[in-house]
Design a protein around this motif. Structure first.
Motif, PDB file in Angstrom:
ATOM      1  N   MET A  39      -2.054  -1.337  -3.648  1.00 19.72           N
ATOM      2  CA  MET A  39      -3.221  -0.569  -3.231  1.00 19.72           C
ATOM      3  C   MET A  39      -2.860   0.874  -2.923  1.00 19.72           C
ATOM      4  O   MET A  39      -1.768   1.180  -2.450  1.00 19.72           O
ATOM      5  CB  MET A  39      -3.822  -1.176  -1.948  1.00 19.72           C
ATOM      6  CG  MET A  39      -3.999  -2.675  -1.939  1.00 19.72           C
ATOM      7  SD  MET A  39      -5.469  -3.203  -2.813  1.00 19.72           S
ATOM      8  CE  MET A  39      -6.755  -2.431  -1.827  1.00 19.72           C
ATOM      9  N   THR A  40      -3.822   1.776  -3.206  1.00 18.23           N
ATOM     10  CA  THR A  40      -3.752   3.131  -2.690  1.00 18.23           C
ATOM     11  C   THR A  40      -5.134   3.469  -2.152  1.00 18.23           C
ATOM     12  O   THR A  40      -6.134   3.383  -2.867  1.00 18.23           O
ATOM     13  CB  THR A  40      -3.307   4.145  -3.755  1.00 18.23           C
ATOM     14  OG1 THR A  40      -3.257   5.446  -3.173  1.00 18.23           O
ATOM     15  CG2 THR A  40      -4.222   4.151  -4.968  1.00 18.23           C
TER      16      THR A  40
ATOM     17  N   SER B  39      -8.510   2.733  -0.818  1.00 14.33           N
ATOM     18  CA  SER B  39      -9.310   1.521  -1.022  1.00 14.33           C
ATOM     19  C   SER B  39      -9.252   1.033  -2.467  1.00 14.33           C
ATOM     20  O   SER B  39      -9.936   0.084  -2.834  1.00 14.33           O
ATOM     21  CB  SER B  39     -10.772   1.798  -0.639  1.00 14.33           C
ATOM     22  OG  SER B  39     -11.304   2.835  -1.452  1.00 14.33           O
ATOM     23  N   GLN B  40      -8.420   1.669  -3.278  1.00 13.28           N
ATOM     24  CA  GLN B  40      -8.337   1.349  -4.705  1.00 13.28           C
ATOM     25  C   GLN B  40      -7.214   0.361  -4.975  1.00 13.28           C
ATOM     26  O   GLN B  40      -6.066   0.575  -4.581  1.00 13.28           O
ATOM     27  CB  GLN B  40      -8.091   2.625  -5.521  1.00 13.28           C
ATOM     28  CG  GLN B  40      -7.954   2.404  -7.021  1.00 13.28           C
ATOM     29  CD  GLN B  40      -9.244   1.932  -7.653  1.00 13.28           C
ATOM     30  OE1 GLN B  40     -10.320   2.446  -7.329  1.00 13.28           O
ATOM     31  NE2 GLN B  40      -9.162   0.982  -8.554  1.00 13.28           N
ATOM     32  N   GLN B  41      -7.538  -0.731  -5.654  1.00 10.09           N
ATOM     33  CA  GLN B  41      -6.518  -1.689  -6.064  1.00 10.09           C
ATOM     34  C   GLN B  41      -6.013  -1.298  -7.449  1.00 10.09           C
ATOM     35  O   GLN B  41      -6.785  -1.193  -8.404  1.00 10.09           O
ATOM     36  CB  GLN B  41      -7.091  -3.105  -6.077  1.00 10.09           C
ATOM     37  CG  GLN B  41      -6.051  -4.171  -6.368  1.00 10.09           C
ATOM     38  CD  GLN B  41      -6.572  -5.587  -6.249  1.00 10.09           C
ATOM     39  OE1 GLN B  41      -6.068  -6.508  -6.896  1.00 10.09           O
ATOM     40  NE2 GLN B  41      -7.601  -5.788  -5.433  1.00 10.09           N
ATOM     41  N   LEU B  42      -4.706  -1.089  -7.562  1.00 11.34           N
ATOM     42  CA  LEU B  42      -4.102  -0.670  -8.822  1.00 11.34           C
ATOM     43  C   LEU B  42      -3.745  -1.852  -9.714  1.00 11.34           C
ATOM     44  O   LEU B  42      -3.888  -1.797 -10.934  1.00 11.34           O
ATOM     45  CB  LEU B  42      -2.837   0.149  -8.552  1.00 11.34           C
ATOM     46  CG  LEU B  42      -2.986   1.419  -7.713  1.00 11.34           C
ATOM     47  CD1 LEU B  42      -1.614   2.026  -7.445  1.00 11.34           C
ATOM     48  CD2 LEU B  42      -3.889   2.424  -8.417  1.00 11.34           C
TER      49      LEU B  42
ATOM     50  N   ARG C 280      -1.122  -7.629  -4.124  1.00 10.38           N
ATOM     51  CA  ARG C 280      -2.040  -6.550  -4.500  1.00 10.38           C
ATOM     52  C   ARG C 280      -1.402  -5.201  -4.171  1.00 10.38           C
ATOM     53  O   ARG C 280      -0.937  -4.988  -3.046  1.00 10.38           O
ATOM     54  CB  ARG C 280      -3.368  -6.709  -3.752  1.00 10.38           C
ATOM     55  CG  ARG C 280      -4.122  -7.983  -4.111  1.00 10.38           C
ATOM     56  CD  ARG C 280      -5.231  -8.281  -3.124  1.00 10.38           C
ATOM     57  NE  ARG C 280      -5.997  -9.466  -3.493  1.00 10.38           N
ATOM     58  CZ  ARG C 280      -5.646 -10.711  -3.195  1.00 10.38           C
ATOM     59  NH1 ARG C 280      -4.527 -10.939  -2.528  1.00 10.38           N
ATOM     60  NH2 ARG C 280      -6.402 -11.723  -3.572  1.00 10.38           N
TER      61      ARG C 280
ATOM     62  N   THR D 237       0.833  -1.206   0.000  1.00 12.39           N
ATOM     63  CA  THR D 237       0.000   0.000   0.000  1.00 12.39           C
ATOM     64  C   THR D 237       0.865   1.252   0.000  1.00 12.39           C
ATOM     65  O   THR D 237       1.994   1.248   0.489  1.00 12.39           O
ATOM     66  CB  THR D 237      -0.916   0.023   1.237  1.00 12.39           C
ATOM     67  OG1 THR D 237      -0.124  -0.035   2.426  1.00 12.39           O
ATOM     68  CG2 THR D 237      -1.868  -1.159   1.229  1.00 12.39           C
TER      69      THR D 237
END
Length: 267
Positions: free
Chosen positions: A119-120, A122-125, A117, A34
């Motif tokens: 993440m930034t 709650s968004q998964q890149l 995974r 993250t």
């Protein structure tokens, strides 16, 4: 018979501490990276993730075991790892779970499955998967079966957690279900793919809504449609029942004679 919200979930959960469950399936390591995105890479039109934290969790069949223990049950896991650092990490993480016992078979030349995974917020890149493909060799498969055969008489039920990574090939599935039926133990399957006939003889399948639609070939919009799709699976595949998980719509438990629709409650 149609029953809505009459299933006594609270009573079932209160009985979980007396349950002893054997789980066989695909084990994996879930890694989460993250950070913050505030610019685009000059090398390509992609976001640059400034990494702030990394964490690992037990995934796949191991997550099933974690959840069982969280409800108070005693759980045993039979699974495969690679002879690598990630396999050792998974073994160490499982050893930290009080109430769980892991019977892990190390397979030389087969890497441990890892899902990373990025993440930034709650968004998964992006998700990057490292995994072995194909069936296990006969020696490993027989060792897994021997572990399950040894432990099943001491357990109340068998869970097959199928992620399609090779542990639960059709022959292994058939052998394990036959083993459980001979011992008069219920078999619950988290299924994979669209041909659920490979799980013939199981007590209960637990597909999500999309999986149910693909496996049954029927629409799944609304309670009646979901029940019909579940009955199609029961009839076609020779299983005792289907528990369809429906996200915010709750879930539906369907057997040959009964249908229960359970609403979800936001928490």
């Amino acid at each position: 018979m149609l029953m809505t919200n009459s299933f006594d979930i609270a009573n079932l959960i209160s009985r979980m501490p007396s349950a002893h469950i054997l789980c066989v399936g695909d084990l994996m390591l879930d890694r989460f990276v993250t950070g913050i995105v505030d610019r685009v890479s000059p090398e390509a039109p992609i976001p640059v993730l400034e990494v702030k934290d990394e964490a690992v969790m037990i995934g796949g069949a191991g997550n099933v075991v974690r959840n069982l223990v969280a409800f108070g049950a005693t759980a045993e896991l039979v699974a495969v790892i690679g002879e690598d650092a990630e396999g050792a990490e998974l073994s160490a993480l499982l050893n930290e779970i009080l109430g769980a016992t892991a019977h892990l078979v190390a397979s030389a030349g087969r890497r441990t499955t890892i899902k990373t995974r990025f993440m930034t917020g709650s968004q998964q890149l992006l998700r990057a998967d490292y995994e072995a493909q194909g069936a296990l060799d006969d020696g490993i498969r027989e060792e897994l079966h021997a572990f399950a055969a040894e432990r099943l008489p001491e357990c109340d039920a068998l869970i097959l957690s199928d992620y399609g990574k090779g542990v639960l090939c059709p022959r292994q599935i058939s052998d394990l279900i036959a083993l459980a039926r001979k011992a008069n133990k219920p078999v619950i399957v988290d299924p994979r793919g669209t041909d659920y006939s490979v799980y013939r003889g199981a007590s209960l399948l637990t597909p999500n809504l999309n999986e149910l639609a693909q496996a049954s070939g029927l629409p799944v919009v609304g309670d009646a449609a979901v029940a019909a799709a579940c009955h199609q699976i029961i009839t076609m595949c020779g299983v005792g029942g289907v528990l369809a998980t429906r996200s915010e719509q709750g879930m539906s438990l369907v057997s040959e004679d009964d249908v229960y629709h359970l609403s979800a409650r936001a928490r």
